[in-house]
Design a protein around this motif. Structure first.
Motif, mmCIF file in Angstrom:
data_model
loop_
_atom_site.group_PDB
_atom_site.id
_atom_site.type_symbol
_atom_site.label_atom_id
_atom_site.label_comp_id
_atom_site.label_asym_id
_atom_site.label_seq_id
_atom_site.Cartn_x
_atom_site.Cartn_y
_atom_site.Cartn_z
ATOM 1 N N THR A 116 19.587 5.313 -6.361
ATOM 2 C CA THR A 116 20.303 4.945 -7.582
ATOM 3 C C THR A 116 21.644 4.302 -7.265
ATOM 4 O OG1 THR A 116 19.212 6.756 -8.757
ATOM 5 C CG2 THR A 116 21.198 5.839 -9.765
ATOM 6 N N ALA A 117 22.318 4.778 -6.214
ATOM 7 C CA ALA A 117 23.636 4.245 -5.876
ATOM 8 C C ALA A 117 23.569 2.842 -5.313
ATOM 9 C CB ALA A 117 24.327 5.178 -4.880
ATOM 10 N N VAL A 118 22.448 2.492 -4.687
ATOM 11 C CA VAL A 118 22.364 1.186 -4.019
ATOM 12 C C VAL A 118 22.137 0.057 -5.005
ATOM 13 C CG1 VAL A 118 20.929 -0.194 -2.470
ATOM 14 C CG2 VAL A 118 21.680 2.074 -1.786
ATOM 15 N N GLY A 119 21.195 0.208 -5.944
ATOM 16 C CA GLY A 119 20.819 -0.887 -6.828
ATOM 17 C C GLY A 119 21.127 -0.586 -8.276
ATOM 18 N N ALA A 120 20.605 -1.465 -9.146
ATOM 19 C CA ALA A 120 20.823 -1.314 -10.577
ATOM 20 C C ALA A 120 19.778 -0.432 -11.239
ATOM 21 C CB ALA A 120 20.820 -2.697 -11.238
ATOM 22 N N THR A 121 18.713 -0.094 -10.521
ATOM 23 C CA THR A 121 17.656 0.736 -11.095
ATOM 24 C C THR A 121 18.044 2.210 -11.004
ATOM 25 O OG1 THR A 121 16.017 -0.894 -10.379
ATOM 26 C CG2 THR A 121 15.211 1.281 -10.992
ATOM 27 N N GLU A 122 17.908 2.906 -12.100
ATOM 28 C CA GLU A 122 18.218 4.332 -12.131
ATOM 29 C C GLU A 122 16.951 5.132 -11.849
ATOM 30 O OE1 GLU A 122 19.821 7.786 -15.236
ATOM 31 O OE2 GLU A 122 19.637 5.689 -15.863
ATOM 32 N N ALA A 123 17.028 6.034 -10.897
ATOM 33 C CA ALA A 123 15.907 6.890 -10.543
ATOM 34 C C ALA A 123 16.220 8.324 -10.956
ATOM 35 C CB ALA A 123 15.620 6.826 -9.044
ATOM 36 N N ARG A 124 15.207 9.015 -11.443
ATOM 37 C CA ARG A 124 15.373 10.391 -11.881
ATOM 38 C C ARG A 124 14.239 11.235 -11.309
ATOM 39 N NH1 ARG A 124 15.656 11.681 -18.193
ATOM 40 N NH2 ARG A 124 13.438 11.151 -18.020
ATOM 41 N N LEU A 125 14.596 12.413 -10.795
ATOM 42 C CA LEU A 125 13.643 13.307 -10.151
ATOM 43 C C LEU A 125 13.452 14.552 -10.994
ATOM 44 C CD1 LEU A 125 11.941 14.248 -7.663
ATOM 45 C CD2 LEU A 125 14.078 15.192 -6.734
ATOM 46 N N THR A 126 12.190 14.917 -11.203
ATOM 47 C CA THR A 126 11.839 16.165 -11.874
ATOM 48 C C THR A 126 10.958 16.961 -10.927
ATOM 49 O OG1 THR A 126 11.895 15.062 -14.032
ATOM 50 C CG2 THR A 126 10.766 17.189 -13.892
ATOM 51 N N MET A 127 11.496 18.080 -10.423
ATOM 52 C CA MET A 127 10.780 18.862 -9.415
ATOM 53 C C MET A 127 11.163 20.327 -9.555
ATOM 54 S SD MET A 127 10.839 18.527 -5.223
ATOM 55 C CE MET A 127 12.581 18.955 -5.109
ATOM 56 N N PRO A 128 10.195 21.219 -9.637
ATOM 57 C CA PRO A 128 10.508 22.647 -9.636
ATOM 58 C C PRO A 128 11.232 23.038 -8.353
ATOM 59 C CG PRO A 128 8.252 22.278 -10.336
ATOM 60 C CD PRO A 128 8.754 20.977 -9.839
ATOM 61 N N PRO A 129 12.225 23.900 -8.424
ATOM 62 C CA PRO A 129 13.017 24.223 -7.221
ATOM 63 C C PRO A 129 12.188 24.817 -6.082
ATOM 64 C CG PRO A 129 14.112 24.993 -9.219
ATOM 65 C CD PRO A 129 12.740 24.565 -9.632
ATOM 66 N N ALA A 130 11.120 25.522 -6.407
ATOM 67 C CA ALA A 130 10.349 26.195 -5.356
ATOM 68 C C ALA A 130 9.260 25.316 -4.754
ATOM 69 C CB ALA A 130 9.714 27.470 -5.917
ATOM 70 N N THR A 131 9.222 24.054 -5.111
ATOM 71 C CA THR A 131 8.145 23.185 -4.634
ATOM 72 C C THR A 131 8.108 23.041 -3.114
ATOM 73 O OG1 THR A 131 8.139 21.954 -6.712
ATOM 74 C CG2 THR A 131 7.153 20.876 -4.793
ATOM 75 N N PRO A 132 9.241 22.833 -2.399
ATOM 76 C CA PRO A 132 9.151 22.650 -0.939
ATOM 77 C C PRO A 132 8.459 23.791 -0.213
ATOM 78 C CG PRO A 132 11.314 22.003 -1.721
ATOM 79 C CD PRO A 132 10.623 22.653 -2.886
ATOM 80 N N GLY A 133 8.578 25.008 -0.713
ATOM 81 C CA GLY A 133 7.962 26.126 -0.031
ATOM 82 C C GLY A 133 6.476 26.254 -0.242
ATOM 83 N N THR A 134 5.903 25.448 -1.137
ATOM 84 C CA THR A 134 4.470 25.541 -1.417
ATOM 85 C C THR A 134 3.646 24.534 -0.628
ATOM 86 O OG1 THR A 134 4.596 23.971 -3.266
ATOM 87 C CG2 THR A 134 5.023 26.294 -3.750
ATOM 88 N N LEU A 135 4.288 23.656 0.124
ATOM 89 C CA LEU A 135 3.576 22.605 0.851
ATOM 90 C C LEU A 135 3.716 22.829 2.352
ATOM 91 C CD1 LEU A 135 4.724 19.473 -1.204
ATOM 92 C CD2 LEU A 135 2.615 20.777 -1.476
ATOM 93 N N SER A 136 2.681 22.447 3.084
ATOM 94 C CA SER A 136 2.765 22.489 4.536
ATOM 95 C C SER A 136 3.694 21.381 5.024
ATOM 96 C CB SER A 136 1.373 22.314 5.156
ATOM 97 O OG SER A 136 0.852 21.028 4.852
ATOM 98 N N ARG A 137 4.076 21.455 6.294
ATOM 99 C CA ARG A 137 5.002 20.460 6.840
ATOM 100 C C ARG A 137 4.406 19.060 6.780
ATOM 101 N NH1 ARG A 137 7.108 20.307 13.143
ATOM 102 N NH2 ARG A 137 8.123 18.265 13.038
ATOM 103 N N GLU A 138 3.157 18.933 7.156
ATOM 104 C CA GLU A 138 2.520 17.613 7.143
ATOM 105 C C GLU A 138 2.398 17.080 5.726
ATOM 106 O OE1 GLU A 138 -1.653 15.466 8.590
ATOM 107 O OE2 GLU A 138 -1.385 17.644 8.751
ATOM 108 N N THR A 139 1.996 17.929 4.782
ATOM 109 C CA THR A 139 1.859 17.488 3.399
ATOM 110 C C THR A 139 3.211 17.125 2.816
ATOM 111 O OG1 THR A 139 -0.074 18.906 3.140
ATOM 112 C CG2 THR A 139 1.000 18.152 1.130
ATOM 113 N N SER A 140 4.239 17.913 3.101
ATOM 114 C CA SER A 140 5.570 17.625 2.583
ATOM 115 C C SER A 140 6.091 16.296 3.124
ATOM 116 C CB SER A 140 6.517 18.764 2.954
ATOM 117 O OG SER A 140 7.819 18.525 2.463
#
Length: 440
Positions: free
Chosen positions: A301-325
């Motif tokens: 978002t800081a680099v260009g004019a396009t605004e990006a927004r992320l929607t992600m549950p906080p516990a998501t990283p712990g539910t994926l394996s390293r390769e999948t993440s």
């Protein structure tokens, strides 16, 4: 030359010993030729092993002529020369099967094998079809054994070389994907900053200097990623083939600072013993995962004019394996890079990570999948000259196809295409465990 001289001397000695050529024992001439060929093979090893097929074919042809046109001996031990010849031919056949070029080895093997299989046929007193076939089949077994003795190591070596080639090819593809995923993201940021600096330089020159500084940083990060990749290639060339299960950790370049946050180096403890410090093999840093998506979205978002927004549950990283993440992170990077390249006028990009909902009728087990989608609107900016030139030169189009292979390797699926006037990239990944109830 030495073998030819030795063979001629041996034949001359036989002639002098028995008085006339006709008095030479049955099979002595092809036996001397085979022994001379064996002597040449040993004396000129290892150069002779690749050039032995044609001489062996000639020796086998001479043995067949002896079997066909020479009168069989009448004495009980009259065929001892031929038995010795067969032993030598089998030894040479094993060498040819191991080292000679394939076509020459097949030809020499057929001729020499036929000579060994048929040498006893003139010795059968009352020849008929069944005894002749039995004798030929019996002596074909040593021929098959010699072919196996020489051919099996050759087959193992061929498979090993193919494995080396395939492993190197997989490493090259892995490096190409890493360059595309990480370096291309930095380069696209440089292009976006350069275009923004060009437009603001005329109206507000003060804004051009920060843009040039960001361009410099992104360029240095891209160069660092490429240098790291080249260094990994040199290390792989010196240390041998990397294990397939260590490809991601050993040959993937470290993600650039434009993609991952910079962390201060850990403090190093002073050595407690005197003398030269022990050699420590640096451990490669892990690839970024979905836990670094917030920082990635912020930088985009800081680099260009396009605004990006992320929607992600906080516990998501712990539910994926390293390769999948890591693959999920690459998927988002690829999607954002394509937005910069192909939709520079897009106003908004939505990155959403949500648990996938399965149909209870077809999947009674709890859902262990997470859905990641990146959606951007159509944008109003026309295609830039860089986009037009890249499309005309045939660049692009490989990232999503390679990404689909990565996603499928983790057990997921990837789809992409137009969506509500814009573009959507949708991936479904397996989870190692479900999200907590309060986060879903």
């Amino acid at each position: 030359m030495l073998a030819a001289i030795t063979g001629c001397a041996a034949l001359t000695a036989l002639t002098l010993a028995y008085g006339t050529w006709a008095a030479i024992p049955y099979g002595a001439v092809p036996a001397v030729v085979s022994a001379t060929l064996l002597l040449w093979t040993v004396a000129c090893w290892p150069r002779s092993r690749a050039r032995l097929a044609r001489p062996l074919a000639l020796a086998g042809g001479l043995s067949l002529l002896t079997t066909t046109f020479s009168a069989p001996p009448s004495a009980p031990w009259g065929s001892v020369w031929r038995l010795a010849e067969m032993v030598v031919l089998l030894m040479l056949l094993a060498v040819v099967a191991r080292w000679a070029p394939r076509r020459q080895a097949v030809t020499a093997g057929v001729v020499a094998g036929a000579a060994v299989a048929t040498w006893t046929l003139p010795l059968i007193p009352a020849p008929s079809v069944l005894p002749l076939a039995g004798a030929a089949a019996f002596w074909a077994l040593p021929v098959l054994g010699a072919a196996v003795v020489g051919g099996y190591p050759r087959l193992v070596e061929h498979r090993r070389r193919r494995l080396v080639i395939e492993t190197r090819r997989s490493q090259q593809l892995e490096l190409a994907r890493d360059l595309h995923d990480f370096v291309a993201h930095d380069i696209s940021g440089i292009v976006a900053q350069a275009q923004a600096a060009r437009f603001v330089a005329a109206s507000d020159p003060g804004q051009a200097l920060p843009a040039l500084e960001r361009i410099e940083r992104a360029g240095l990060h891209a160069l660092a990623s490429m240098d790291r990749t080249v260094r990994m290639l040199h290390e792989a060339n010196g240390n041998g083939i990397t294990r397939p299960d260590a490809l991601d950790a050993s040959i993937a370049p470290e993600p650039s600072a434009a993609l991952t946050p910079q962390e201060p180096p850990a403090p190093q403890e002073a050595p407690t013993t005197k003398g030269p410090p022990p050699e420590v093999t640096p451990r490669p840093e892990p690839l970024p995962g979905v836990d670094q998506l917030p920082a990635l979205i912020e930088r985009f978002t800081a680099v260009g004019a396009t605004e990006a927004r992320l929607t992600m549950p906080p516990a998501t990283p712990g539910t994926l394996s390293r390769e999948t993440s890591s693959t999920a992170y690459r998927m988002v990077v690829e999607a954002l890079t394509n937005v910069r390249r192909h939709a520079p006028g897009a106003a908004r990009v939505e990155v959403t990570l949500t648990p996938a909902v399965r149909n209870p009728a077809t999947h009674p087990a709890p859902a262990l999948e997470i859905e990641i989608q990146v959606v951007n609107d159509a944008g109003a900016a026309p295609a830039t000259a860089l986009r037009t030139r890249r499309a005309r030169d045939g660049h692009g189009g490989r990232g999503l196809n390679a990404l689909r292979e990565r996603v499928q390797a983790t057990g997921g699926t990837l789809s992409y295409g137009p969506y509500e006037g814009g573009w959507r990239v949708l991936a479904v990944f397996p989870q190692t465990r479900t999200l907590p109830q309060e986060t879903t």
